[in-house]
Enzyme design. Structure first.
Site, mmCIF file in Angstrom:
data_model
loop_
_atom_site.group_PDB
_atom_site.id
_atom_site.type_symbol
_atom_site.label_atom_id
_atom_site.label_comp_id
_atom_site.label_asym_id
_atom_site.label_seq_id
_atom_site.Cartn_x
_atom_site.Cartn_y
_atom_site.Cartn_z
ATOM 1 C CG HIS A 1 7.194 -23.033 -14.336
ATOM 2 N ND1 HIS A 1 8.582 -23.165 -14.448
ATOM 3 C CD2 HIS A 1 6.500 -22.613 -13.085
ATOM 4 C CE1 HIS A 1 8.879 -23.246 -12.975
ATOM 5 N NE2 HIS A 1 7.807 -22.643 -12.445
ATOM 6 C CE1 TYR B 1 6.503 -27.457 -9.240
ATOM 7 C CE2 TYR B 1 7.564 -25.234 -10.102
ATOM 8 C CZ TYR B 1 7.068 -25.953 -9.058
ATOM 9 O OH TYR B 1 6.764 -25.396 -7.978
ATOM 10 C CG HIS C 1 11.949 -23.441 -10.878
ATOM 11 N ND1 HIS C 1 11.041 -22.267 -10.528
ATOM 12 C CD2 HIS C 1 13.059 -22.818 -11.076
ATOM 13 C CE1 HIS C 1 11.642 -20.829 -10.829
ATOM 14 N NE2 HIS C 1 12.798 -21.332 -11.375
#
Length: 382
Positions: A187, A192, A190
């Protein structure tokens, strides 16, 4: 002629029966971080109904500030360490494989989005490259259900803290392979942690981890390189990136294709096999003057396979569907097939439509109508 959506696709040693991917979606249904029988059945149902590849919800790595509050409304996000959690994931993997599917875990560190005093290790301060949550004085344009509060500044991460996080990503990837997963998803989107190193608004460093766009890519590349070293050369690595952030819905990492190449090239060199370009709509042009999507540009600039995602099977994007109380099921797969046939991207990620209906992939193959998405369905694993 075979439907391209249901043609096989291979990356590394992994062969997928078709091009439909279950996109990663946080579900908060693993009590104490451990996947249970409901989670096992949730993933198995999608594999049984013909999803080619499942990318799990975000899974916490073993680092004190990896998980916590903010966009995470509950405390039941799974993690990928400890005997109980690994046994739970092994049961998930076995169930998916038994149904003929393939599965990658999405390794996750929340970074600036995590609120201090929350998560499995509330005593640990949250991790941010420059101590910043996001743009000064700005609130996110994401609807309230998805926005983290504007959080106060904290100290910037030290070199030692950065090294610890990189090692934790590698350890999680090693655990994933030992557990039987077919590949690794990272990931990097977004807002993060990894994305916050890529973004100029949250990375103001002037050392090896910051500076220009190439410098801001160094942390992401180091994470990928460490994971590649941990899992070997045959295990596929998928990397998710996005322009938008939870801190700023209109954010841009790259304003031109050239900037995008500058950002992605170090990740290619580090060992990425597939780029997962997270957008609000799968067919949304990425830059002025071209119809090419973000996934399309990633594929064209790097030569690697790419996955598009956003609004497949539904008439509204993610946040629009929550604001309107839902989305109608629609068949917009002609556009997916057209772009895939043209070589713009190789895989298509399906999110909310697969929450609404475990049988979605089978219905797509048969040309049957799709169910609508009701936001209330996210409260349960169906």
């Amino acid at each position: 002629m075979q439907d391209i959506l249901f043609s096989p696709f291979s990356v590394g040693k992994v062969r997928l029966d078709n091009r439909i991917v279950m996109a990663p979606m946080t579900r908060n249904r693993s009590p104490g971080g451990v996947p249970n029988d409901a989670v096992i059945a949730y993933y198995r149902r999608r594999a049984e109904a013909g999803v080619g590849l499942i990318v799990t919800e975000g899974v916490g790595i073993q680092h004190g500030s990896a998980l916590g509050g903010g966009s995470m409304k509950e405390r039941d996000v799974p993690f990928l360490y400890g005997d109980a959690a690994l046994a739970g994931w092994r049961a998930v993997v076995d169930a998916v494989h038994g149904a003929g599917g393939r599965i990658f875990p999405q390794l996750w560190h929340m970074g600036p989005i995590r609120e201090d005093g929350t998560g499995p290790y509330p005593q640990v301060s949250s991790s941010r490259p420059s101590g910043l949550w996001g743009p000064a004085g700005r609130r996110s344009t994401v609807p309230d259900d998805y926005v983290a509060r504007v959080l106060p500044e904290r100290k910037a991460m030290t070199d030692g803290e950065i090294a610890d996080v990189i090692a934790a990503f590698a350890d999680a990837a090693r655990n994933a392979v030992l557990t039987g997963f077919d590949g690794i998803a990272i990931h990097g989107a977004h807002g993060y942690l990894i994305d916050s190193f890529l973004w100029a608004e949250t990375n103001r460093r002037n050392d090896r981890w910051g500076g220009d766009l190439a410098g801001r890519s160094a942390f992401a590349a180091a994470v990928v390189s460490a994971i590649r070293g941990a899992v070997g050369g045959d295990v596929p690595i998928m990397f998710r990136f996005s322009q938008w952030k939870q801190q700023d819905y209109q954010a841009l990492l790259a304003r031109t294709p050239g900037e995008l190449e500058t950002m992605l090239r170090p990740l290619v060199d580090a060992g990425v096999d597939i780029f997962d370009a997270s957008t609000r709509k799968f067919d949304m042009p990425a830059f002025d003057g071209s119809d090419l999507t973000l996934a399309g540009w990633a594929r064209q600039l790097t030569g690697l396979p790419a996955m598009a995602v956003g609004g497949v099977g539904l008439d509204r994007d993610l946040y629009g569907s929550y604001a309107a109380g839902g989305s109608a099921g629609i068949d917009n797969l002609a556009g997916v097939r057209r772009r895939m046939t043209a070589g713009e991207f190789d895989l298509i990620g399906v999110g909310r439509a697969l929450i609404a209906d475990p049988q979605w992939a089978r219905k797509a193959e048969r040309g049957e109508s799709f169910l609508p998405f009701d936001p209330a369905t996210v409260r349960n694993l169906v």
